[in-house]
Design an enzyme around this catalytic site. Sequence first.
Site, mmCIF file in Angstrom:
data_model
loop_
_atom_site.group_PDB
_atom_site.id
_atom_site.type_symbol
_atom_site.label_atom_id
_atom_site.label_comp_id
_atom_site.label_asym_id
_atom_site.label_seq_id
_atom_site.Cartn_x
_atom_site.Cartn_y
_atom_site.Cartn_z
ATOM 1 N N GLY A 60 6.773 -1.040 -13.459
ATOM 2 C CA GLY A 60 7.556 0.202 -13.481
ATOM 3 C C GLY A 60 6.850 1.228 -14.339
ATOM 4 C CG HIS A 102 -14.753 1.348 -33.290
ATOM 5 N ND1 HIS A 102 -13.394 1.276 -33.516
ATOM 6 C CD2 HIS A 102 -15.236 0.100 -33.538
ATOM 7 C CE1 HIS A 102 -13.074 0.049 -33.870
ATOM 8 N NE2 HIS A 102 -14.171 -0.693 -33.897
ATOM 9 N N GLY A 137 5.302 1.187 -4.180
ATOM 10 C CA GLY A 137 5.062 0.631 -5.495
ATOM 11 C C GLY A 137 6.358 0.504 -6.263
ATOM 12 N N PRO A 191 0.806 -1.231 0.000
ATOM 13 C CG PRO A 191 -0.966 -1.610 1.480
ATOM 14 C CD PRO A 191 0.331 -2.189 1.021
ATOM 15 N NE ARG A 246 -21.067 3.800 -38.175
ATOM 16 C CZ ARG A 246 -22.324 3.849 -37.790
ATOM 17 N NH1 ARG A 246 -23.145 2.839 -38.081
ATOM 18 N NH2 ARG A 246 -22.780 4.866 -37.109
ATOM 19 C CD GLU A 298 7.765 -7.379 -13.654
ATOM 20 O OE1 GLU A 298 6.794 -6.698 -13.268
ATOM 21 O OE2 GLU A 298 8.668 -7.765 -12.891
ATOM 22 N NE ARG A 299 10.882 -2.371 -15.286
ATOM 23 C CZ ARG A 299 11.762 -1.878 -14.431
ATOM 24 N NH1 ARG A 299 13.048 -1.787 -14.773
ATOM 25 N NH2 ARG A 299 11.381 -1.488 -13.230
#
Length: 381
Positions: A366, A340, A132, A129, A270, A244-245
């Site tokens: 990050g 759209h 981060g 909390p 459309r 991870e990134r």
Amino acid sequence: MQRDLFEEEHLLFRETVREFMTREVAPHHAQWEKDGIIPREVWKKAGELGIFGFSVPEEYGGSGITDFRYNAVIVEEIMRFGATGLGFGLHNDIMAPYMVDLTNDEQKQRWLPGFASGELITAIGMTEPGAGSDLQGIKTSAVLEGDHYVVNGQKTFITNGINSDLVVVVAKTDPSAGARGTTLMVVERGMDGFSRGRNLDKIGMHAQDTAELFFENVHVPVANRLGEEEGQGFFQLMANLPQERLSIAVAAVAAAESVLETTIEYCKTRKAFGRNIGAFQNTRFVIAELSTEVEIARHYVDKCIRALNAKELTVVDAAKAKWWTTELQHKVIDRCLQLHGGYGYMTEYPVAKAWMDSRVQTIYGGTTEIMKEIIGRSFGF
């Protein structure tokens, strides 16, 4: 330009993953969005097809292959289907290095077979909390008492938080030692004092179980510590963050490509003022711009994948890929939603869901601001 990252075995594997997504995921994902969680049975079915644990040695049920191109195929197919509830990327791309590279033989025997089969779902407890992006600011503590640690603290925004069986927890073992006072340890489902809070109500990614985790005098055996010594956690985290990134960047480009593809088809059918909206110069210019930027991003990310496989991907390279592609994902999906018109604001249209799901991409792993700080510092400022 022709994409030349993959070889025949990767293309065959893509067919397997796409068939799995078509059969086991696409028909059910809308319901999972309402439920707020993916059934554990889906993980087991994916494990049976060999979708998990490529880098897990064969003797523990994996493929023994260290090739991130397979990981990329899985992430790309998940994003093609908009199945953002599947926490497979976390399991394969983020958790595998911890579970394979940092475990001893006894830990491998205990955990890796279930990791590869999908029977043991993993998560990582970093964010708190009050902490981060600042990993050194974590407060969760682990006090050594004999042959176990007593863990106290709280984690939040944890992907796979409800389903997870193994949670790699980042804890302070020596608050006075700075970066050298952090240790990683595995907390297992069912340990006394380990509890889960809310399955958090998010803007998007509603099928993904993102939860709070609580640790109240949890006795974690020393045998569950990752690494031979205490105090290595911060450096272990830093070593694994580039992959991870990169995983997040792969997802970002794949999501942008998928939404752009469906938007181009929408613009062909459309009609407005008696003609397809793709016939208007503004539409063509927007599509031209987005197509160009996505393709450029794709080639940079593919180069990063090659660099990772060659063990040459740097922290700075990964930071560039992460911030640029996730910001581009925002831009592409937002402008596609605009094309759209009113229908883009309706959740029954994939572009609306993609718009909500994409917002977190510039935050987790990050933030964009942290990525720019990493890159800026590399110049010696």
